[in-house]
Structures are given as C-alpha cells and as structure tokens.
Design a protein around this motif. Structure first.
Motif, PDB file in Angstrom:
ATOM      1  N   ARG A 259      -1.277 -12.290 -36.092  1.00 36.89           N
ATOM      2  CA  ARG A 259      -2.645 -11.788 -36.097  1.00 36.89           C
ATOM      3  C   ARG A 259      -2.664 -11.231 -34.883  1.00 36.89           C
ATOM      4  N   ARG A 260      -3.446 -10.060 -34.646  1.00 34.50           N
ATOM      5  CA  ARG A 260      -3.911  -9.530 -33.497  1.00 34.50           C
ATOM      6  C   ARG A 260      -5.239  -9.236 -33.282  1.00 34.50           C
ATOM      7  N   ASP A 261      -5.736 -10.050 -32.266  1.00 30.89           N
ATOM      8  CA  ASP A 261      -7.188 -10.163 -31.957  1.00 30.89           C
ATOM      9  C   ASP A 261      -7.787  -9.331 -30.929  1.00 30.89           C
ATOM     10  N   ARG A 262      -9.200  -8.978 -31.039  1.00 33.54           N
ATOM     11  CA  ARG A 262      -9.647  -8.059 -29.993  1.00 33.54           C
ATOM     12  C   ARG A 262     -11.282  -8.588 -29.899  1.00 33.54           C
ATOM     13  N   VAL A 263     -11.530  -8.913 -28.584  1.00 37.55           N
ATOM     14  CA  VAL A 263     -13.163  -9.010 -28.389  1.00 37.55           C
ATOM     15  C   VAL A 263     -13.658  -8.222 -27.384  1.00 37.55           C
ATOM     16  N   ARG A 264     -14.746  -7.791 -27.520  1.00 33.77           N
ATOM     17  CA  ARG A 264     -15.338  -6.707 -26.556  1.00 33.77           C
ATOM     18  C   ARG A 264     -16.823  -6.848 -26.567  1.00 33.77           C
ATOM     19  N   ALA A 265     -17.395  -6.389 -25.231  1.00 33.22           N
ATOM     20  CA  ALA A 265     -18.540  -6.107 -25.111  1.00 33.22           C
ATOM     21  C   ALA A 265     -18.824  -4.873 -23.825  1.00 33.22           C
ATOM     22  N   GLY A 266     -19.954  -4.159 -24.081  1.00 34.69           N
ATOM     23  CA  GLY A 266     -20.173  -3.134 -23.373  1.00 34.69           C
ATOM     24  C   GLY A 266     -21.397  -2.839 -23.114  1.00 34.69           C
ATOM     25  N   VAL A 267     -22.001  -2.283 -22.053  1.00 31.58           N
ATOM     26  CA  VAL A 267     -23.328  -1.862 -21.962  1.00 31.58           C
ATOM     27  C   VAL A 267     -23.401  -0.073 -21.731  1.00 31.58           C
ATOM     28  N   HIS A 268     -24.157   0.558 -22.493  1.00 30.51           N
ATOM     29  CA  HIS A 268     -24.845   1.966 -22.284  1.00 30.51           C
ATOM     30  C   HIS A 268     -25.856   2.089 -21.216  1.00 30.51           C
ATOM     31  N   TRP A 269     -25.765   3.155 -20.698  1.00 30.24           N
ATOM     32  CA  TRP A 269     -27.142   3.727 -19.917  1.00 30.24           C
ATOM     33  C   TRP A 269     -27.377   5.157 -20.176  1.00 30.24           C
ATOM     34  N   GLN A 270     -28.464   5.575 -20.401  1.00 30.71           N
ATOM     35  CA  GLN A 270     -29.059   6.770 -20.451  1.00 30.71           C
ATOM     36  C   GLN A 270     -29.947   7.185 -19.829  1.00 30.71           C
ATOM     37  N   GLY A 271     -29.893   8.043 -18.728  1.00 28.33           N
ATOM     38  CA  GLY A 271     -30.881   8.796 -17.906  1.00 28.33           C
ATOM     39  C   GLY A 271     -31.137  10.109 -18.659  1.00 28.33           C
ATOM     40  N   ARG A 272     -32.098  10.754 -17.784  1.00 24.65           N
ATOM     41  CA  ARG A 272     -32.658  12.217 -18.286  1.00 24.65           C
ATOM     42  C   ARG A 272     -31.438  13.202 -18.096  1.00 24.65           C
ATOM     43  N   ARG A 273     -30.495  13.165 -17.091  1.00 23.73           N
ATOM     44  CA  ARG A 273     -29.451  13.951 -16.784  1.00 23.73           C
ATOM     45  C   ARG A 273     -28.257  13.394 -16.634  1.00 23.73           C
ATOM     46  N   ALA A 274     -27.935  12.149 -17.026  1.00 21.12           N
ATOM     47  CA  ALA A 274     -26.533  11.344 -16.756  1.00 21.12           C
ATOM     48  C   ALA A 274     -26.431  10.320 -17.927  1.00 21.12           C
ATOM     49  N   SER A 275     -25.286   9.775 -18.352  1.00 21.64           N
ATOM     50  CA  SER A 275     -25.204   8.671 -19.114  1.00 21.64           C
ATOM     51  C   SER A 275     -23.947   8.176 -18.309  1.00 21.64           C
ATOM     52  N   ALA A 276     -23.670   6.761 -18.787  1.00 26.35           N
ATOM     53  CA  ALA A 276     -22.620   6.027 -18.392  1.00 26.35           C
ATOM     54  C   ALA A 276     -22.348   4.975 -19.462  1.00 26.35           C
ATOM     55  N   PHE A 277     -21.025   4.523 -19.298  1.00 20.37           N
ATOM     56  CA  PHE A 277     -20.475   3.244 -20.272  1.00 20.37           C
ATOM     57  C   PHE A 277     -19.701   2.547 -19.401  1.00 20.37           C
ATOM     58  N   TYR A 278     -19.682   1.191 -19.718  1.00 21.25           N
ATOM     59  CA  TYR A 278     -18.833   0.184 -19.126  1.00 21.25           C
ATOM     60  C   TYR A 278     -18.618  -0.813 -20.219  1.00 21.25           C
ATOM     61  N   GLY A 279     -17.346  -1.021 -20.293  1.00 27.29           N
ATOM     62  CA  GLY A 279     -17.018  -2.067 -21.383  1.00 27.29           C
ATOM     63  C   GLY A 279     -15.837  -3.075 -20.948  1.00 27.29           C
ATOM     64  N   LEU A 280     -15.781  -4.301 -21.269  1.00 30.30           N
ATOM     65  CA  LEU A 280     -14.617  -4.951 -21.391  1.00 30.30           C
ATOM     66  C   LEU A 280     -13.935  -5.451 -22.788  1.00 30.30           C
ATOM     67  N   THR A 281     -12.642  -5.739 -22.696  1.00 26.60           N
ATOM     68  CA  THR A 281     -12.131  -5.839 -24.015  1.00 26.60           C
ATOM     69  C   THR A 281     -10.980  -7.184 -23.753  1.00 26.60           C
ATOM     70  N   TRP A 282     -11.216  -8.317 -24.342  1.00 25.11           N
ATOM     71  CA  TRP A 282     -10.019  -9.147 -24.371  1.00 25.11           C
ATOM     72  C   TRP A 282      -8.987  -8.862 -25.483  1.00 25.11           C
ATOM     73  N   LEU A 283      -7.846  -8.830 -25.153  1.00 28.11           N
ATOM     74  CA  LEU A 283      -6.850  -8.566 -26.097  1.00 28.11           C
ATOM     75  C   LEU A 283      -5.869  -9.520 -26.397  1.00 28.11           C
ATOM     76  N   GLY A 284      -5.896  -9.904 -27.565  1.00 27.00           N
ATOM     77  CA  GLY A 284      -4.757 -11.162 -27.831  1.00 27.00           C
ATOM     78  C   GLY A 284      -3.546 -10.724 -27.877  1.00 27.00           C
ATOM     79  N   LYS A 285      -2.584 -11.742 -27.793  1.00 29.40           N
ATOM     80  CA  LYS A 285      -0.970 -11.488 -27.923  1.00 29.40           C
ATOM     81  C   LYS A 285      -0.570 -10.558 -28.883  1.00 29.40           C
ATOM     82  N   GLU A 286       0.344  -9.448 -28.702  1.00 29.25           N
ATOM     83  CA  GLU A 286       0.729  -8.792 -29.936  1.00 29.25           C
ATOM     84  C   GLU A 286       2.213  -9.176 -30.252  1.00 29.25           C
ATOM     85  N   TYR A 287       3.105  -9.924 -29.382  1.00 27.79           N
ATOM     86  CA  TYR A 287       4.060 -10.265 -29.978  1.00 27.79           C
ATOM     87  C   TYR A 287       4.634 -11.749 -29.349  1.00 27.79           C
ATOM     88  N   GLU A 288       5.460 -12.599 -29.933  1.00 24.88           N
ATOM     89  CA  GLU A 288       5.623 -14.041 -29.949  1.00 24.88           C
ATOM     90  C   GLU A 288       5.982 -14.157 -28.416  1.00 24.88           C
TER      91      GLU A 288
END
Length: 305
Positions: A259-288
């Motif tokens: 099984r290949r697992d992923r868990v993620r969280a992030g935050v969006h910000w929107q202003g009048r003339r700009a926007s941004a996003f930052y996120g973190l992702t935990w990636l489980g093992k892909e091979y033994e």
C-alpha cells in the motif's frame, strides 16, 4: 496496453480542434512547486517536482461543464526521484530518475459526480537532461550533487504513454466546509488504483477549478475566484495499490509495498492582488527496501499586476 493508450491520447489531443473549439476561451493558469528541501531539508526519494496547467473552456460559471471535452487542460510536469544518498547509496536504494511529461485532460460533471480524464506522455532517462539540471542547481547552491555512480544507474531512456481517470463528489458540511471523497486510477508510468478524500475549510477555492498534483495529491488552483479573500485550509489523505512502476522496475529487484499512503495539509491565502499556498505532505514508503517515510513541501505564489 500501448494500443489502448495511444488512441486515448490522440483523442484528447484532437479535442481542441472540434466544432466546440470556437466556444472556448482561456480560463486560467495554475502551477505548483514541490521539494523536500522546503519541508525536511533533505534530498531523497520524491525529491522535487514542478507542474503547470493551462485551461480553456466555455465561460466559467463556478461549476464544471456537463460534457466531456468542453473544458481542456494542458498540463506540463517535471519530476526528480533520488536515492537517500546522492553520493554512495546503500544496496536496495531506489535508482535516480528524471521524468518530463506533457498531457491533455478534460474535466466535467454529471449528476453531481465530477470527472477528470487525461492522457500524457512521460519521457525518462538521460535524454531529458534532468540529471544535468540537478547537478547544475546543486553546484550553484553548493549542495551535494549526484555522483557518476548514481547517474550511471538511473532509469533508462523511454517514452511512457499514461492515462488517468478520477471521479469525485463534493458534500457540504455546514456553511464553509466541504468533504470531497475521490477514486483515481492510472495506467502507464505507474499503474495504480487510489481512494482518498479532501476536506476544505473556508471560502477560498469555492467555485474554482482545482486539479490534482500527482506527487503529493494536493489540488492546486487553476481557475480562481478573486472575490473571496482571507485564508482557506485543506487536509486530505489517500492510499493506493500500485501494481507497476517504471521508477521501481521489478527486473532490478524492487518489491513494491502493498500500500502507498499520503497524508497532506495546506493553507491558501487570497489577497486583493496576490495569492499564495503552502502545503506539507507525508509520503509513506513505496518499496520494501526504502529506508524511511518522507515529508515534502509544496508552494505557489501568484502576484497580479
């Protein structure tokens, strides 16, 4: 497999040429940069990626069109994968790999079910010159570069047709929270079935078009609603059963994890003339024999002038 994938890709590539093409306009542009250096400050495994999307379709109303092919997305991507040590990887470490991709996707909704259907071509190996790119960037910032031994063992040259289908449905929970479970299947560069969910809090991204990044599973904004300002938060998780991977070939002795697992969280910000996003992702093992799980960061900044 190839006889099935190539016609699907050709059909998607020809979509902009049909009679509906005159009704389309450019709707938006989105991108996402992902790197382990902006999360845990280490170069290993899914070490870096970049994806960008451009979308054309009928006038955006805050909802997907109801027909296949009305809304077209052109998606370009770069991905780098590396062993835990770039100089002297231990036995069983993943081979270095670089991949370039170009694909065409269409997004639509029927009976409250959202569909994303796409096809892409992935190029791998020294022909991409991504090994030279990583060496040049690492030399520029005085970071460790992959050794000749690592690059001599990289995934070889190849072209890999790939198809991807996702279905999802959004369920409002209260006034400002949405749960969106999804099912995704892919055949090609990696072949898998995946199930998961995304949970969104706040007004940011409401009535927008978001598309899913293949490395992290984060959905990045392509058609934005600039009327909403402030912050929005997202969390999500998924698990996949991967049956085949060009990046971890079985003929080299790699055994994929059940099984290949992923868990993620992030935050969006929107202003009048700009926007941004930052996120973190935990990636489980892909091979033994993978030494450990990993954490990667994703970022997008948009300025309107």
């Amino acid at each position: 497999m190839l006889r099935f994938l190539v016609p699907v890709l050709a059909a998607l590539l020809l979509l902009p040429m049909d009679a509906q093409a005159t009704e389309r306009m450019r709707l938006g542009y989105g991108r996402l940069i992902t790197n382990d250096a902006i999360a845990e400050f280490r170069d290993r495994e899914r070490t870096g990626s970049y994806v960008s999307s451009r979308v054309w379709g009928p006038e955006w109303t805050g909802r997907l069109p109801d027909r296949f092919g009305q809304l077209i997305e052109l998606r370009l991507g770069v991905e780098l994968l590396a062993p835990a040590s770039l100089r002297r990887p231990r036995p069983g470490s993943r081979p270095w790999a670089g991949a370039l991709s170009a694909g065409v996707h269409t997004h639509f909704e029927r009976d409250s079910v959202e569909y994303s259907v796409g096809a892409a071509i992935y190029a791998t190996g020294p022909q991409t010159h991504l090994d030279d790119l990583q060496r040049g960037l690492h030399d520029l910032i005085d970071a460790t570069s992959p050794s000749d031994q690592v690059l001599d063992n990289q995934i070889e040259n190849g072209f890999h047709p790939t198809v991807l289908v996702e279905t999802a449905r959004s369920f409002p929970i209260g006034a400002r929270t949405t749960l969106r479970p999804f099912v995704e299947g892919q055949a090609g560069i990696e072949t898998f079935m995946r199930v998961g969910f995304d949970l969104t809090f706040g007004d940011i991204t409401r009535g927008e078009l978001l598309v899913r990044d293949s490395t992290t599973g984060h959905r990045y904004r392509v058609v934005q609603n600039t009327d909403a300002t402030g912050f929005g938060f997202v969390i999500g998780a998924d698990m996949a059963r991967v049956s085949d991977s060009v990046f971890l070939p079985s003929d080299r002795g790699y055994d994929l994890t059940p099984r290949r697992d992923r868990v993620r969280a992030g935050v969006h910000w929107q202003g009048r003339r700009a926007s941004a996003f930052y996120g973190l992702t935990w990636l489980g093992k892909e091979y033994e024999t993978q030494p450990d799980n990993q954490l990667v960061g994703s970022v997008r900044i948009k300025l309107d002038f």
